[in-house]
Design a protein around this motif. Structure first.
Motif, PDB file in Angstrom:
ATOM      1  N   UNK A   4      10.526   6.336  29.253  1.00 12.74           N
ATOM      2  CA  UNK A   4       9.908   5.017  29.388  1.00 12.74           C
ATOM      3  C   UNK A   4       8.723   5.097  30.341  1.00 12.74           C
ATOM      4  N   UNK A   5       7.586   4.575  29.899  1.00  9.95           N
ATOM      5  CA  UNK A   5       6.382   4.493  30.724  1.00  9.95           C
ATOM      6  C   UNK A   5       6.142   3.031  31.108  1.00  9.95           C
ATOM      7  N   UNK A   6       5.791   2.807  32.360  1.00  5.28           N
ATOM      8  CA  UNK A   6       5.461   1.464  32.825  1.00  5.28           C
ATOM      9  C   UNK A   6       4.239   1.533  33.730  1.00  5.28           C
ATOM     10  N   UNK A   7       3.212   0.779  33.386  1.00  6.36           N
ATOM     11  CA  UNK A   7       2.001   0.695  34.213  1.00  6.36           C
ATOM     12  C   UNK A   7       1.723  -0.774  34.504  1.00  6.36           C
ATOM     13  N   UNK A   8       1.435  -1.067  35.763  1.00  8.70           N
ATOM     14  CA  UNK A   8       1.207  -2.456  36.166  1.00  8.70           C
ATOM     15  C   UNK A   8      -0.076  -2.533  37.001  1.00  8.70           C
ATOM     16  N   UNK A   9      -0.903  -3.499  36.650  1.00 10.43           N
ATOM     17  CA  UNK A   9      -2.110  -3.793  37.425  1.00 10.43           C
ATOM     18  C   UNK A   9      -2.023  -5.238  37.903  1.00 10.43           C
ATOM     19  N   UNK A  10      -2.209  -5.462  39.197  1.00  9.51           N
ATOM     20  CA  UNK A  10      -2.073  -6.812  39.738  1.00  9.51           C
ATOM     21  C   UNK A  10      -2.932  -6.958  40.983  1.00  9.51           C
ATOM     22  N   UNK A  11      -3.142  -8.210  41.357  1.00  9.26           N
ATOM     23  CA  UNK A  11      -3.910  -8.527  42.554  1.00  9.26           C
ATOM     24  C   UNK A  11      -3.534  -9.922  43.017  1.00  9.26           C
ATOM     25  N   UNK A  12      -3.864 -10.228  44.261  1.00 10.94           N
ATOM     26  CA  UNK A  12      -3.617 -11.554  44.823  1.00 10.94           C
ATOM     27  C   UNK A  12      -4.915 -12.103  45.377  1.00 10.94           C
ATOM     28  N   UNK A  13      -5.237 -13.349  44.962  1.00  7.89           N
ATOM     29  CA  UNK A  13      -6.482 -13.979  45.390  1.00  7.89           C
ATOM     30  C   UNK A  13      -6.162 -15.333  46.006  1.00  7.89           C
ATOM     31  N   UNK A  14      -6.237 -15.466  47.324  1.00  6.62           N
ATOM     32  CA  UNK A  14      -6.031 -16.784  47.941  1.00  6.62           C
ATOM     33  C   UNK A  14      -7.296 -17.638  47.803  1.00  6.62           C
ATOM     34  N   UNK A  15      -7.138 -18.928  47.652  1.00  9.93           N
ATOM     35  CA  UNK A  15      -8.273 -19.835  47.620  1.00  9.93           C
ATOM     36  C   UNK A  15      -7.845 -21.184  48.174  1.00  9.93           C
ATOM     37  N   UNK A  16      -8.802 -22.092  48.284  1.00 13.00           N
ATOM     38  CA  UNK A  16      -8.597 -23.397  48.919  1.00 13.00           C
ATOM     39  C   UNK A  16      -8.068 -23.215  50.340  1.00 13.00           C
ATOM     40  N   UNK A  17      -8.733 -22.319  51.064  1.00 14.04           N
ATOM     41  CA  UNK A  17      -8.332 -22.090  52.450  1.00 14.04           C
ATOM     42  C   UNK A  17      -6.958 -21.480  52.574  1.00 14.04           C
ATOM     43  N   UNK A  18      -6.627 -20.567  51.669  1.00 12.07           N
ATOM     44  CA  UNK A  18      -5.330 -19.878  51.645  1.00 12.07           C
ATOM     45  C   UNK A  18      -4.164 -20.806  51.346  1.00 12.07           C
ATOM     46  N   UNK A  19      -4.461 -21.986  50.859  1.00  2.65           N
ATOM     47  CA  UNK A  19      -3.390 -22.922  50.532  1.00  2.65           C
ATOM     48  C   UNK A  19      -2.674 -22.517  49.252  1.00  2.65           C
ATOM     49  N   UNK A  20      -3.371 -21.871  48.342  1.00  2.00           N
ATOM     50  CA  UNK A  20      -2.797 -21.452  47.062  1.00  2.00           C
ATOM     51  C   UNK A  20      -3.140 -19.979  46.842  1.00  2.00           C
ATOM     52  N   UNK A  21      -2.183 -19.229  46.328  1.00  2.00           N
ATOM     53  CA  UNK A  21      -2.389 -17.820  46.011  1.00  2.00           C
ATOM     54  C   UNK A  21      -2.287 -17.629  44.507  1.00  2.00           C
ATOM     55  N   UNK A  22      -3.330 -17.042  43.940  1.00  2.00           N
ATOM     56  CA  UNK A  22      -3.378 -16.771  42.500  1.00  2.00           C
ATOM     57  C   UNK A  22      -3.117 -15.277  42.290  1.00  2.00           C
ATOM     58  N   UNK A  23      -2.116 -14.940  41.465  1.00  2.64           N
ATOM     59  CA  UNK A  23      -1.712 -13.550  41.247  1.00  2.64           C
ATOM     60  C   UNK A  23      -1.703 -13.239  39.756  1.00  2.64           C
ATOM     61  N   UNK A  24      -2.760 -12.646  39.237  1.00  3.74           N
ATOM     62  CA  UNK A  24      -2.745 -12.188  37.837  1.00  3.74           C
ATOM     63  C   UNK A  24      -2.181 -10.766  37.757  1.00  3.74           C
ATOM     64  N   UNK A  25      -1.585 -10.413  36.631  1.00  9.07           N
ATOM     65  CA  UNK A  25      -1.058  -9.065  36.443  1.00  9.07           C
ATOM     66  C   UNK A  25      -0.996  -8.726  34.966  1.00  9.07           C
ATOM     67  N   UNK A  26      -1.066  -7.430  34.694  1.00  3.83           N
ATOM     68  CA  UNK A  26      -0.911  -6.894  33.347  1.00  3.83           C
ATOM     69  C   UNK A  26       0.145  -5.806  33.408  1.00  3.83           C
ATOM     70  N   UNK A  27       1.128  -5.907  32.528  1.00  7.77           N
ATOM     71  CA  UNK A  27       2.218  -4.938  32.501  1.00  7.77           C
ATOM     72  C   UNK A  27       2.277  -4.294  31.121  1.00  7.77           C
ATOM     73  N   UNK A  28       2.102  -2.961  31.080  1.00  9.32           N
ATOM     74  CA  UNK A  28       2.135  -2.223  29.817  1.00  9.32           C
ATOM     75  C   UNK A  28       3.331  -1.294  29.808  1.00  9.32           C
ATOM     76  N   UNK A  29       4.074  -1.264  28.697  1.00  8.46           N
ATOM     77  CA  UNK A  29       5.274  -0.455  28.570  1.00  8.46           C
ATOM     78  C   UNK A  29       5.233   0.351  27.286  1.00  8.46           C
ATOM     79  N   UNK A  30       5.817   1.535  27.346  1.00 14.00           N
ATOM     80  CA  UNK A  30       5.922   2.374  26.150  1.00 14.00           C
ATOM     81  C   UNK A  30       7.240   3.124  26.212  1.00 14.00           C
ATOM     82  N   UNK A  31       7.935   3.184  25.069  1.00 11.40           N
ATOM     83  CA  UNK A  31       9.192   3.924  24.951  1.00 11.40           C
ATOM     84  C   UNK A  31       8.988   5.115  24.030  1.00 11.40           C
ATOM     85  N   UNK A  32       9.702   6.193  24.286  1.00 15.25           N
ATOM     86  CA  UNK A  32       9.640   7.376  23.447  1.00 15.25           C
ATOM     87  C   UNK A  32      11.050   7.771  23.041  1.00 15.25           C
TER      88      UNK A  32
END
Length: 831
Positions: free
Chosen positions: A434-462
């Protein structure tokens, strides 16, 4: 002060090393007689020798030292002379010793030899270090008047070796017993000695007369390896062999190995109730010191054996709750290595899992995982600009992780596992990657009142094969074909979440706040996320019966990692996390650094649900509620419930209609749980033990497992633990009314010192639903200073038994004991 300051160099040069001395009251130097007199708390150090006494006289001509005690106004002795040479400590009313010849005489002496003490009226110390005693008392009791002792007619003490004695007799409370020997060799080594382990004897109505736990112990000279081989033998044919081996190499590794092999025979061969059973158990624990090979680790925990090994453990006097209640054996051998050039690590595990109820054994040989630590690709490219652009700064927050895992697993029944059937291990073999690759980041905005976290998760089975299900008209059943073909199914998930924190206070009316100005602080953590997963197209339909009903499957349903997710999904999830605490003014704060005191009321209260935008029906997920709290470290509770928003038809098949529209209520409760515990302790019950006895490692182990030890010394020192568990599950029936499964259990355990020396501990479990007690045990212990009395009792159940034992505490004389027992193996028959 050094004596060479007071006397000529010629006198001092005859001594091998300088003599350091001091006294609390006064020191008198007789230069003519070349003597020194030390008064009150006198102390002399000479090489490895140390002497303390109320009065000391030192003669520089003869190199003799004389030490005596003093008597205070009440007639009590004080400043009793104590001579120590590092290995042996001698306490006497008076003593004479020669620093040059190393010979001496002591009167009314008390010697400490390892764990033992030797009392004598007149003791001579020879030049070779041996100690000769005419009449002596040997004991492990540290009192001046011991509770018990062996009376030795003549004895020679060889330090760090042995005590050789003539006729010997056991006295208890100064009363002679019939136990005696014409001569004796007593151990006198701090690190233990090799020798025979004396067995216990008795009778069992099921197994016959026996000798149990007898054998031989050997410790090798380098003290890195020790082993004990013991066994049991019964007159009706049962027998057992045990081996316990411990090893330790400082700064390298440590571990122990336990082997058990047992043959149990019950009944008579001519009768139907005759049975013969063979059991074994292998336990191995190994730990590598982290300092031995930096960046590399190896550890092992193995426990494997027959399912009835504890059921037939007739050699144990006391029932172990952990052994009795366990139904699984688990093993793991793990190797790990960390790489610095490419920040990553690899782990290799060999696992074993055994269920004694089902008789199934699973092997994972091996389980390999390689993972690359989080890295930031945008930071690899150097920028010529001193000041980075905003876009560049945001890109540098994107981190990527990668994990590859490979497994090979098989399952077999314990009845088929043998050297003659090793080929059967291939029957249920499963493997994959099983292969798993994840790309993610955290971006605070509105004076750090809200945190936006996008991510991409890719999986492969053999996988190396796939399956295909179809309906066979001839047999009228669904068959499965296995096709050897390399397959690599893949899927990806895109997600984004928004998280924030909201703080609020609930203030009481002024007359309710009091001087502490109490307020309730509410922390609200809302979280909203969206995840998108495209359909991978691996699901197919097949005819399931002769009526043409359709079922769905994928080619990977029976594989080791399972199948890929089926269908497309575009889910919006909601989580609302709450915590409540009381805030009060800190009236003990005078500096202003800590103006408030916070007391937790509710650690966590979470509500969660979700809505799938891509489903054609049943879009809403169940509503889940869970929470926990721990108040003043005394009361802790956990609770949770699951609510289904959809109604069911007359056949109890879920419908695309809300329960509110059909039944007039918002939800159906499908499951609920509640657990709470109360931990009460008296103020005398210690949370940490401090002592100058034993090593730091032993003291640390005691403090880490304090609940497993008894605390003597103070009356009415107690602790009590109460636990309640409630489980509710609703079972939907197609042809009958829904059923509800309720499970309620009550757990009670505790211990109490009735007096300073009497301790009672107990544990019990009650099944409220079935109105039955499960495993229950009571233990009463009496601390008799150098002895202890123990009573263990299991009042009912399969393990019903009792054991009464009085024994010497010291491991040096661990076989000096008196025992009476009724074993659980005889199942209530008095032996």
């Amino acid at each position: 002060m050094v004596l060479s300051n007071a006397f000529g160099q010629d006198t001092i040069s005859q001594l091998e090393t300088p003599v350091n001395y001091n006294a609390e009251d006064s020191m008198v130097m007789d230069l003519k007689k070349e003597k020194a007199y030390l008064y009150e708390n006198a102390h002399i150090d000479y090489g490895a020798y140390s002497l303390e006494a109320c009065f000391i006289e030192f003669d520089f001509k003869t190199k003799n030292v004389l030490a005596k005690y003093c008597v205070d106004s009440t007639g009590k002795k004080r400043g009793i002379p104590i001579l120590s040479d590092g290995d042996t400590e001698t306490e006497a009313d008076s003593l004479m010793f020669n620093f040059e010849s190393k010979r001496g005489i002591t009167y009314h002496v008390k010697l400490q030899e390892g764990e033992g003490y030797v009392h004598g009226n007149k003791v001579k110390r020879q030049t070779n270090g041996e100690i000769h005693i005419d009449t002596a008392l040997y004991t492990t009791c540290d009192l001046d008047h011991p509770h018990y002792y062996f009376k030795l007619r003549k004895a020679i003490i060889i330090p760090e070796d042995k005590i050789i004695s003539g006729p010997i007799n056991l006295y208890v409370a100064d009363i002679p017993t019939p136990l005696g020997l014409p001569f004796a060799f007593l151990p006198n080594q701090k690190k233990g000695s090799n020798g025979i382990i004396i067995p216990t004897y008795g009778e069992s109505s099921s197994l016959g007369f026996f000798l149990a736990n007898g054998g031989y112990y050997h410790k090798f000279k380098n003290d890195q390896l020790s082993t004990a081989i013991t066994g049991d033998i019964y007159t009706k044919g049962s027998w057992a062999l045990y081996n316990t081996t411990s090893y330790k190499k400082r700064y390298k590794h440590s571990g122990n190995l336990k082997l058990t092999f047992r043959k149990t025979k019950t009944g008579e061969k001519e009768f139907d109730d005759y049975s013969e059973k063979t059991d074994f158990l292998v336990e191995w624990s190994h730990k590598q010191d982290p300092k031995s090979i930096p960046g590399m680790s190896f550890r092992a925990n193995i426990k494997a054996g027959t399912g009835s090994v504890y059921e037939n453990d007739f050699g144990n006097n006391v029932v172990s709750p952990n052994n009795y209640l366990t139904n699984t054996f688990n093993s793991n051998i793990a190797f790990g290595k960390t790489f610095k050039k490419v920040p990553s690590n690899i782990s290799v595990n060999l696992r074993h899992s055994q269920n004694t109820n089902t008789g199934l054994i699973s092997f994972t040989l091996p389980d390999i995982t390689y993972s690359i630590n989080r890295f930031y690709p945008a930071k690899w490219f150097n920028s010529s600009n001193v000041v980075k652009s905003k876009a560049r700064k945001q890109l540098e927050k994107i981190g990527i992780t990668y994990i590859i895992n490979s497994k090979n697993e098989t399952t077999i029944a314990d009845t088929l596992l043998s050297l003659n059937h090793l080929d059967r291990l291939n029957d249920n073999m499963r493997n994959g990657i099983k292969h798993t690759a994840t790309a993610s980041a955290s971006f605070p905005f509105l004076g750090n009142a809200i945190t936006f976290t996008p991510s991409v998760n890719a999986n492969a089975l053999m996988y190396s094969y796939r399956t295909r299900k179809y309906f066979d008209n001839e047999t009228g059943t669904v068959l499965t074909d296995t096709i050897n073909d390399f397959m690599a199914p893949m899927w990806a998930t895109f997600s984004a979440s928004f998280t924030s924190k909201v703080y609020g206070f609930y203030q009481f009316a002024d007359f309710m706040q009091g001087a502490k100005q109490s307020k309730i602080r509410h922390v609200l953590t809302p979280n909203a996320s969206f995840s998108l997963r495209p359909d991978n197209g691996w699901q197919y339909s097949y005819i399931a019966d002769s009526l043409g009903s359709l079922n769905y499957a994928t080619p990977f349903d029976s594989q080791i990692y399972g199948s890929t997710p089926t269908g497309s999904s575009g889910k919006v999830s909601f989580n609302l996390i709450n915590s409540f605490e009381m805030r009060q003014n800190n009236q003990n704060d005078t500096t202003g650094d800590n103006p408030y005191v916070y007391k937790k009321l509710l650690d966590n209260l979470t509500l969660s649900s979700g809505y799938d935008l891509m489903r054609d029906s049943l879009n809403w997920d169940n509503l889940s509620i869970s929470g926990r709290t721990n108040i003043a470290k005394l009361f802790n509770t956990r609770f949770g419930a699951t609510f289904d928003p959809y109604a069911r038809d007359t056949n109890n098949v879920i419908m695309n209609q809300f329960t509110k529209d059909v039944e007039g209520k918002l939800f159906n409760i499908t499951a609920a749980n509640l657990a709470f515990g109360i931990n009460l302790r008296s103020k005398k019950n210690k949370t940490k033990v401090e002592s100058n006895k034993g090593s730091e490692e032993e003291l640390e182990e005691i403090n880490e497992n304090l609940d497993q030890y008894k605390q003597f010394g103070e009356a009415w020192n107690w602790s009590l633990n109460l636990g309640y568990n409630f489980q509710y599950n609703r079972r939907f029936q197609y042809d009958a009314k829904d059923t509800f499964q309720l499970t309620q259990t009550l757990n009670v355990s505790g211990q109490m010192n009735i007096t300073a020396n009497w301790n009672m501990s107990f544990q019990t479990n009650y099944d409220i639903t079935n109105k039955k007690f499960s495993y229950t045990s009571v233990e009463v212990t009496r601390d008799l200073h150098c002895w202890e009395l123990t009573f263990n009792w299991v009042p009912f159940g399969f393990m019903k038994s009792y054991n009464i034992q009085i024994n010497v505490k010291s491991s040096l004389l661990q076989d000096l004991k008196l025992q009476r027992r009724r074993t659980w193996y005889d199942n209530g028959v008095r032996d």
